[in-house]
Motif scaffolding. Structure first.
Motif, PDB file in Angstrom:
ATOM      1  N   ASP A 188       0.831  -1.196   0.000  1.00  0.00           N
ATOM      2  CA  ASP A 188       0.000   0.000   0.000  1.00  0.00           C
ATOM      3  C   ASP A 188       0.867   1.247   0.000  1.00  0.00           C
ATOM      4  N   GLY A 189       1.911   1.235  -0.811  1.00  0.00           N
ATOM      5  CA  GLY A 189       2.808   2.372  -0.841  1.00  0.00           C
ATOM      6  C   GLY A 189       2.176   3.643  -1.340  1.00  0.00           C
ATOM      7  N   GLY A 190       1.057   3.575  -2.024  1.00  0.00           N
ATOM      8  CA  GLY A 190       0.353   4.780  -2.414  1.00  0.00           C
ATOM      9  C   GLY A 190       0.970   5.509  -3.583  1.00  0.00           C
ATOM     10  N   GLY A 191       2.033   4.934  -4.218  1.00  0.00           N
ATOM     11  CA  GLY A 191       2.575   5.583  -5.394  1.00  0.00           C
ATOM     12  C   GLY A 191       3.353   6.835  -5.102  1.00  0.00           C
ATOM     13  N   HIS A 192       4.006   6.920  -3.951  1.00  0.00           N
ATOM     14  CA  HIS A 192       4.751   8.137  -3.620  1.00  0.00           C
ATOM     15  C   HIS A 192       5.999   8.283  -4.468  1.00  0.00           C
ATOM     16  N   GLY A 193       6.465   7.185  -5.123  1.00  0.00           N
ATOM     17  CA  GLY A 193       7.702   7.250  -5.877  1.00  0.00           C
ATOM     18  C   GLY A 193       7.621   8.213  -7.042  1.00  0.00           C
ATOM     19  N   LEU A 194       6.630   8.032  -7.930  1.00  0.00           N
ATOM     20  CA  LEU A 194       6.504   8.920  -9.072  1.00  0.00           C
ATOM     21  C   LEU A 194       6.189  10.348  -8.644  1.00  0.00           C
ATOM     22  N   VAL A 195       5.354  10.496  -7.647  1.00  0.00           N
ATOM     23  CA  VAL A 195       5.046  11.837  -7.141  1.00  0.00           C
ATOM     24  C   VAL A 195       6.314  12.498  -6.615  1.00  0.00           C
ATOM     25  N   GLY A 196       7.105  11.718  -5.850  1.00  0.00           N
ATOM     26  CA  GLY A 196       8.355  12.269  -5.334  1.00  0.00           C
ATOM     27  C   GLY A 196       9.318  12.643  -6.447  1.00  0.00           C
ATOM     28  N   MET A 197       9.434  11.781  -7.479  1.00  0.00           N
ATOM     29  CA  MET A 197      10.299  12.111  -8.604  1.00  0.00           C
ATOM     30  C   MET A 197       9.844  13.407  -9.282  1.00  0.00           C
ATOM     31  N   ARG A 198       8.545  13.513  -9.515  1.00  0.00           N
ATOM     32  CA  ARG A 198       8.035  14.707 -10.194  1.00  0.00           C
ATOM     33  C   ARG A 198       8.299  15.961  -9.377  1.00  0.00           C
ATOM     34  N   GLU A 199       8.120  15.866  -8.056  1.00  0.00           N
ATOM     35  CA  GLU A 199       8.390  17.014  -7.195  1.00  0.00           C
ATOM     36  C   GLU A 199       9.869  17.374  -7.206  1.00  0.00           C
ATOM     37  N   ARG A 200      10.727  16.365  -7.144  1.00  0.00           N
ATOM     38  CA  ARG A 200      12.161  16.647  -7.134  1.00  0.00           C
ATOM     39  C   ARG A 200      12.596  17.331  -8.428  1.00  0.00           C
ATOM     40  N   VAL A 201      12.170  16.797  -9.570  1.00  0.00           N
ATOM     41  CA  VAL A 201      12.585  17.360 -10.853  1.00  0.00           C
ATOM     42  C   VAL A 201      12.030  18.775 -11.015  1.00  0.00           C
ATOM     43  N   ALA A 202      10.775  18.972 -10.613  1.00  0.00           N
ATOM     44  CA  ALA A 202      10.191  20.314 -10.723  1.00  0.00           C
ATOM     45  C   ALA A 202      10.911  21.309  -9.821  1.00  0.00           C
ATOM     46  N   ALA A 203      11.398  20.844  -8.672  1.00  0.00           N
ATOM     47  CA  ALA A 203      12.062  21.743  -7.730  1.00  0.00           C
ATOM     48  C   ALA A 203      13.355  22.313  -8.297  1.00  0.00           C
ATOM     49  N   VAL A 204      14.009  21.610  -9.221  1.00  0.00           N
ATOM     50  CA  VAL A 204      15.247  22.117  -9.821  1.00  0.00           C
ATOM     51  C   VAL A 204      14.995  22.714 -11.197  1.00  0.00           C
ATOM     52  N   GLY A 205      13.724  22.909 -11.549  1.00  0.00           N
ATOM     53  CA  GLY A 205      13.389  23.544 -12.812  1.00  0.00           C
ATOM     54  C   GLY A 205      13.372  22.623 -14.003  1.00  0.00           C
ATOM     55  N   GLY A 206      13.293  21.321 -13.774  1.00  0.00           N
ATOM     56  CA  GLY A 206      13.298  20.373 -14.883  1.00  0.00           C
ATOM     57  C   GLY A 206      11.919  19.843 -15.208  1.00  0.00           C
ATOM     58  N   SER A 207      11.897  18.773 -15.982  1.00  0.00           N
ATOM     59  CA  SER A 207      10.626  18.168 -16.399  1.00  0.00           C
ATOM     60  C   SER A 207      10.751  16.656 -16.326  1.00  0.00           C
ATOM     61  N   LEU A 208       9.631  15.986 -16.180  1.00  0.00           N
ATOM     62  CA  LEU A 208       9.598  14.531 -16.054  1.00  0.00           C
ATOM     63  C   LEU A 208       8.464  13.974 -16.882  1.00  0.00           C
ATOM     64  N   SER A 209       8.753  12.894 -17.658  1.00  0.00           N
ATOM     65  CA  SER A 209       7.728  12.176 -18.407  1.00  0.00           C
ATOM     66  C   SER A 209       7.873  10.700 -18.098  1.00  0.00           C
ATOM     67  N   THR A 210       6.762  10.032 -17.898  1.00  0.00           N
ATOM     68  CA  THR A 210       6.770   8.597 -17.633  1.00  0.00           C
ATOM     69  C   THR A 210       5.650   7.951 -18.425  1.00  0.00           C
ATOM     70  N   GLY A 211       5.851   6.687 -18.809  1.00  0.00           N
ATOM     71  CA  GLY A 211       4.792   5.986 -19.506  1.00  0.00           C
ATOM     72  C   GLY A 211       5.273   4.681 -20.107  1.00  0.00           C
ATOM     73  N   PRO A 212       4.352   3.826 -20.524  1.00  0.00           N
ATOM     74  CA  PRO A 212       4.703   2.533 -21.143  1.00  0.00           C
ATOM     75  C   PRO A 212       5.372   2.721 -22.494  1.00  0.00           C
ATOM     76  N   ARG A 213       6.193   1.742 -22.864  1.00  0.00           N
ATOM     77  CA  ARG A 213       6.802   1.734 -24.183  1.00  0.00           C
ATOM     78  C   ARG A 213       5.922   0.964 -25.160  1.00  0.00           C
ATOM     79  N   PRO A 214       6.064   1.233 -26.441  1.00  0.00           N
ATOM     80  CA  PRO A 214       5.266   0.482 -27.423  1.00  0.00           C
ATOM     81  C   PRO A 214       5.558  -1.012 -27.339  1.00  0.00           C
ATOM     82  N   GLY A 215       4.552  -1.808 -27.137  1.00  0.00           N
ATOM     83  CA  GLY A 215       4.685  -3.246 -27.101  1.00  0.00           C
ATOM     84  C   GLY A 215       5.136  -3.826 -25.784  1.00  0.00           C
TER      85      GLY A 215
END
Length: 469
Positions: free
Chosen positions: A373-400
């Motif tokens: 029941d980790g609640g998905g804090h990993g991706l949220v944390g990554m997005r917050e970290r990258v945004a904090a330094v002025g960057g951007s983050l994209s995540t998603g499945p690959r084709p196939g």
């Protein structure tokens, strides 16, 4: 503290102050006068009317706080009648200028009205009451002394009025200063609370990154050791040693992190107790520790490394750590491509972590119950970290099949070019459910493809789908 509202440094009740003034001027009105000059007009013998007028010239001060303007008018009228009936000497006459107790009582009433009254009341006193009172004093004065009486009364009453307004202005400035000090204190407290909450959030992210990564490694290594225990005891022994090392490293990192939670005195006396943070240079060691669990990681670095702020160093490390940890948990012993692309021309560092998804002959490792029941804090944390330094983050499945994490961290100097901005936030991309393998099948390929095309190369060109998969 208002004028005459204190005695010996102690706060005096306002009703006591007004009653004391009324008593003082009442006694002064009845006190016998000193010897008068021979040529001065004779004064009338005190009678009942004198007593009434003397009381009206002083006693109303006891209720001045409630009725400032009416009290002033009553006192000024009583003093005028006292002078007209020759019960008290005029302000100016053959005896010279003499300011008696009744004149001081009226001046005190003017001062208190200017001090306590509203700006409108103070204006009425200055524009109407003082001129009328001075004119009345001049008309009642003996011939030849009217101008002197007029000027003396104007000076006396205007000085009292000005002193009252000045005292009120100083009190207003004092109150404003106190209010600003209180507002500043509240702002400082709010900033302190915000700093505490920000520090707690940072510590929570660090704890998640440390525990999720290292504990996941330990679980995967434990499962692997259990599977090879019977047929390869040496390999199982090696895995047990790795588990021990990982556990010790986890404890050390946790101790260093929790050491941040110290008292303010310790912070002031020992500013160097901040635990060291991992940097980009620590990524190869991180990759080696993940490879020990059976995950195949192809690590590539391109371009010339540049200087990064400490926050960007930590962000890159944590993004790689979280991405590899998620791959272990959700895809098992698969193949993963990790690329750190230094692009000084674009003022950015590009981080790509792409896996091939679960192998056909292996089911993904089950998620441990403690992390279910980790609640998905990993991706949220990554997005917050990258945004904090002025960057951007994209995540998603690959084709196939498979999954990609793509982060852009700006290098010092100019910010990343506008075309490097990430795709618009998608509710699915921000959904914590991305940490759950049940949601990894939701295809974010269009958004990710759009983003990678804007970076100047076709989507997944560097990480094509393996043949036969």
């Amino acid at each position: 503290m208002d004028v005459m509202d204190s005695f010996a440094g102690r706060r005096v009740p306002r009703t006591v102050t007004d009653a004391g003034l009324a008593l003082l001027f009442t006694v002064g009105a009845f006190a016998p006068l000193g010897p008068m000059p021979p040529d001065a007009p004779a004064l009338r013998t005190p009678d009942v009317l004198f007593v009434v007028l003397a009381l009206l010239s002083a006693v109303p001060l006891a209720v001045h706080r409630r009725f400032p303007l009416p009290v002033l008018l009553v006192m000024a009228a009583a003093v005028a009648v006292l002078q007209a009936r020759d019960y008290v000497p005029h302000l100016s006459g053959p005896q010279g200028t003499s300011i008696g107790p009744v004149h001081l009582a009226v001046a005190t009433a003017v001062l208190l009205t200017a001090l306590r009254g509203t700006p409108r009341t103070a204006t009425v006193v200055a524009a109407a009451v003082i001129p009328v009172t001075a004119a009345t004093e001049a008309l009642l004065a003996p011939a030849g002394h009217r101008v002197t009486a007029l000027l003396a009364d104007v000076v006396l009453l205007v000085a009292a009025w000005a002193l009252g307004r000045l005292t009120r202005a100083r009190a207003a400035i004092r109150d404003q200063a106190l209010e600003r000090a209180a507002a500043l204190e509240r702002a400082q407290e709010a900033n302190a609370r915000a700093a505490v909450m920000e520090e707690r959030a940072r510590i929570a992210r660090e704890l998640h990154d440390i525990v999720a990564h290292n504990v996941s490694l330990m679980v995967v290594q434990t499962i692997a050791a259990d599977r090879v225990q019977d047929r390869d005891g040496a390999k199982a022994h090696e895995l047990h040693g790795t588990i021990e090392e990982t556990g010790r490293a986890t404890v050390t990192e946790l101790r260093r992190l929790l050491d941040v939670l110290r008292t303010a005195d310790e912070t002031d006396t020992d500013p160097n107790r901040e635990p060291p943070q991992p940097t980009v240079e620590a990524v190869p060691a991180l990759v080696d520790s993940v490879r020990a669990t059976g995950l195949t990681v192809d690590f590539t670095t391109t371009g010339t490394p540049a200087e990064l702020p400490a926050g960007s160093h930590l962000t890159v490390y944590r993004v790689v750590q979280e991405a590899l940890t998620n791959t272990l948990k959700h895809a098992g012993h698969t193949r993963t491509d990790l690329t750190l692309a230094w692009e000084p021309g674009h003022r950015r560092l590009v981080v790509r972590v792409c896996d091939d998804g679960p192998r056909a002959d292996e089911e993904p490792s089950p998620r441990p119950p403690a992390l279910a029941d980790g609640g998905g804090h990993g991706l949220v944390g990554m997005r917050e970290r990258v945004a904090a330094v002025g960057g951007s983050l994209s995540t998603g499945p690959r084709p196939g099949g498979g999954y990609c994490v793509h982060a852009v961290v700006p290098l010092p100097g100019l910010p990343a070019a506008p075309h490097d901005d990430p795709v618009q936030d998608d509710p699915v991309q921000d959904d914590p459910a991305h940490d759950d393998p049940a949601h990894r099948g939701h295809d974010l390929r269009p958004d990710l493809d759009h983003h990678l095309r804007h970076e100047g190369h076709p989507p997944h060109a560097r990480h094509p789908r393996p043949a036969g998969r």
